[in-house]
Design an enzyme around this catalytic site. Structure first.
Site, mmCIF file in Angstrom:
data_model
loop_
_atom_site.group_PDB
_atom_site.id
_atom_site.type_symbol
_atom_site.label_atom_id
_atom_site.label_comp_id
_atom_site.label_asym_id
_atom_site.label_seq_id
_atom_site.Cartn_x
_atom_site.Cartn_y
_atom_site.Cartn_z
ATOM 1 N N SER A 65 8.905 -4.934 -10.325
ATOM 2 C CA SER A 65 9.678 -4.844 -9.091
ATOM 3 C C SER A 65 10.271 -6.167 -8.613
ATOM 4 O O SER A 65 10.999 -6.194 -7.628
ATOM 5 C CB SER A 65 8.831 -4.207 -7.985
ATOM 6 O OG SER A 65 7.854 -5.098 -7.557
ATOM 7 N N LYS B 297 4.654 -2.822 1.115
ATOM 8 C CA LYS B 297 5.621 -3.914 1.032
ATOM 9 C C LYS B 297 6.291 -4.160 2.379
ATOM 10 O O LYS B 297 6.431 -5.305 2.813
ATOM 11 C CB LYS B 297 6.667 -3.589 -0.039
ATOM 12 C CG LYS B 297 6.110 -3.700 -1.448
ATOM 13 C CD LYS B 297 7.125 -3.303 -2.482
ATOM 14 C CE LYS B 297 6.539 -3.475 -3.880
ATOM 15 N NZ LYS B 297 7.402 -2.933 -4.912
#
Ligand code: ADP
Length: 676
Positions: free
Chosen positions: A576, A619
């Protein structure tokens, strides 16, 4: 035969009045034990009788018998199977966690249903005494037992109701046991059969088993074998009901309430609670014990914990099973496989105990920070229940309603001594903790409580009535955490990314540099293979699209590129960070700095597309904690973002993008603009 007669014959008994063996014989006689355990202890005592008390083995034997007698072979706490009460207890002890509670309750409801369904047994025998005996033994085990004195009568009973198990004699009047089996299987294919006979031959046994009998027992029946066989059949049946995932696995970052929900489940059902940490365990013997032939042999931790809690049906939490190790001393994960498997755990063998112990009544719950690390077969045995990071709002409410009152009580203070203002609590959470869960927050609250106790006792300073931002700083010193990205120098080549780790979401910084060299891509910061590949993909994408991106197509000629992700000692991996690396490189090569209020996450393809990423809640919350206001995520994550809690969606401005070009527009400080 009187198995306890030996006590009197024991030679040492004449010499001393309190011979330890006599006492042990007495205890073996009085303690409620399963037959196999009693026989084993009598054998062991017999062995000790022939031994000189001075030899080391004698002492080991005595300790062994002592330990065995204190194991909860048959002792259970009375379980309270009231689902409503369980729900109320979970609600009272934990705020939020709605989906966790719902899944826990559903799971428990299934277990209750499976366990409370009566197991119906039909005993068929044309010999009245045998019929009576078997009925007596099985009723004593609290099964729902019916009887029939012939095959015809049994078939009549099957017309009225179905039975789970038929224990039938083989040779009976008109309808034999085998014939009965064949006819019953047509009406009720799942009914199990135990065929008993006084004319046991290999042929009849094979024939019976071929036709679908589950067991074949010769007469005269050994009642213990019958009891054991029936128990096994019931266990198998329950396993079919419960099937895969009969063990719960609480997965999520630390401090998020996994252990405490486990404790609540025990509390709700009136069971004992045991928690065993698996972290760093890499010796199989620690779980399964050492054979008694070793000097200093000890039972494994599972049996020791059961002995300590004193009942055989506790809620047993195996904490952090993803941290279990493996080395030359065996594989503890394989022991876990056995312990958690309902097909095998009713005869768990600890090497020290040396005879099977029934773990089937234990309710095992496991916890893990990262389930990805667990071996497949272990994952298969469990139902994973994810716990996710708390939002700022949730942390504040939990602190107000649970953590602060608990700490006030634990420190002997009064509620009026410690009143947090909204801002005070926020500054405590933002400035002194950086975590997905609540552990440090609870620790900091405890810290403040200790300071307050001291202030109250010393009576030297005027007491702060309410704890606001200033009082927090006064009591705990300057904040440990500041919004770090704001501190970052706005410099080309540096970007902020969001990553998921097993302790929750985190921000990372990607730094890049270009210097004279010979086209080397240098990567540092303990980068894993996938992360390295992401970096190579990002560089190749930029090289192949340099002109469209407004960059010098020859930027790599005669140069090296260095990509570094600080906190070098912490290993990092995952796809990611692809877009974060690409934007850092574009920023470096274009000379345009990246906005310091923006963080990125997204997997990059070689053609410049953004692929979706996971762990979005973690996140976004990590970005909020670090003081980041804008988060750029892949457009393909739109669906996952929509189902996030409103508070999470509003924790930062979320910008969706599907190509590198769009991310560039949103993340780089274009000439003439400055981030606000
Ligand atoms: P974990 O096992 O996930 O590491 P713990 O169960 O030890 O975390 O939780 C840490 C602390 O936070 C405990 O004191 C626990 O009671 C408290 N806590 C966590 N979640 C909640 C919640 N939802 N409601 C009330 N207290 C909570």
């Amino acid at each position: 035969m009187n198995i306890f007669k030996k006590t009197k014959e024991h030679p040492a008994a004449e010499q001393t009045e309190t011979n330890p063996l006599d006492e042990l014989y007495q205890k073996v006689k009085e303690t409620i034990l399963p037959d196999h355990a009693r026989e084993n202890l009598i054998k062991e005592l017999g062995r000790l009788e022939k031994m000189e008390p001075t030899v080391a083995e004698y002492g080991i034997g005595i300790n062994y018998i002592d330990f065995m007698l204190t194991l909860p072979w048959e002792k259970m706490s009375d379980e309270n199977l009231d689902l409503e009460r369980a729900e109320a207890t979970l609600d009272a002890e934990h705020m939020g966690l709605a989906h966790v509670k719902e899944r826990v309750i559903e799971h428990l409801a299934t277990n209750i249903m499976c366990n409370s369904k009566p197991f119906k047994i039909l005993v068929v025998d044309d010999e009245p005494i045998a019929l009576e005996n078997i009925e007596y033994v099985l009723k004593k085990e609290r099964y729902d037992v019916s009887i029939a004195s012939s095959g015809e009568e049994a078939l009549d009973l099957f017309e009225q109701q179905l039975f789970d198990l038929v224990v039938t004699d083989l040779k009976m009047g008109n309808i034999s046991g085998i014939e009965l089996l064949e006819r019953v299987k047509q009406i009720s294919p799942h009914t199990r059969f135990i065929i008993t006979t006084g004319y046991a031959t290999v042929e009849t046994a094979v024939d019976a088993l071929k036709k679908g009998a589950t067991h074949y027992l010769p007469k005269p029946l050994k009642l213990d074998t019958l009891r054991q066989t029936v128990k096994e059949i019931i266990n198998q049946k329950q396993n079919v009901h419960q099937g895969r995932g009969s063990v719960l696995c609480f997965a999520g970052p630390p401090g998020i309430g996994k252990t405490s929900v486990g404790r609540s489940i025990a509390h709700a059902f009136g069971r004992e609670f045991v928690c065993l940490s698996m972290a760093g365990l890499n010796d199989e013997a620690e779980l399964r014990g050492h054979r008694r032939t070793y000097v200093g042999a000890m039972p494994g931790r599972i049996m020791s914990e059961l002995q300590r809690c004193g009942v055989k049906n506790p809620v047993f939490m195996l904490d952090e099973i993803d941290k279990i190790g493996q080395d030359f001393r065996g594989d503890p994960a394989s022991v876990l496989l056995e312990v958690l498997d309902p097909q095998q755990n009713h005869h768990f063998l600890d090497y020290y105990v040396d005879i099977p112990f029934d773990l089937s009544q234990v309710m095992f719950i496991t916890t893990a920070n990262a389930v990805e690390r667990l071996p497949g077969p272990l994952l298969d045995r469990m139902e994973i229940i994810p716990f996710s990071s708390y939002t700022m709002g949730e942390k504040k409410s939990i602190a107000r309603d649970y953590l602060i009152p608990r700490q006030i009580e634990a420190h002997g203070l009064n509620e009026a001594d410690l009143v947090f203002t909204e801002k005070g609590l926020e500054s405590l959470i933002q400035g002194y903790t950086r975590e997905a869960g609540l552990r440090n927050l609870e620790r900091e609250v405890a810290h403040i409580c200790r300071k307050m106790s001291r202030i109250i006792l010393k009576k030297e300073v005027t007491l702060p009535k309410t704890i606001d931002t200033d009082e927090v700083t006064q009591l705990l010193g300057p904040p440990k955490f500041v919004a770090e990205t704001r501190e970052l120098l706005v410099k080309p080549g540096v970007t902020t990314g969001l990553v998921w780790t097993e302790v929750g979401g985190q921000i990372i910084h990607v730094e890049t540099a270009r210097m004279k060299g010979s086209q080397n891509l240098i990567m540092t910061g303990s980068l894993g293979e996938i992360l390295k590949e992401s970096a190579q993909t990002a560089l190749s994408f930029i090289r192949s699209n340099a002109e469209q991106l407004g960059l010098d197509p020859d930027f790599f000629n005669g140069h090296d590129i260095h990509i570094h992700i600080p906190a070098g000692s912490v290993p990092k991996d995952g796809p990611s960070a692809g877009i974060t690396i690409a934007i850092a490189l574009i920023s470096l090569l274009s000379g345009k700095p990246a906005r310091n209020d923006t963080a990125l996450s997204g997997e990059l393809t070689l053609s410049g597309q953004l692929l979706p990423v996971s762990g979005l809640r973690e996140k976004i919350l990590a970005a909020q904690q670090a003081g980041i206001r804008r988060v750029i995520l892949p457009l393909k994550n739109e669906g996952t973002i929509q189902v996030l809690d409103r508070e999470v969606r509003e924790a930062a401005e979320i910008i969706l993008a599907d190509t590198v070009e769009k991310v560039v527009e949103q993340s780089l400080v274009l000439t003439g603009t400055t981030p606000t």
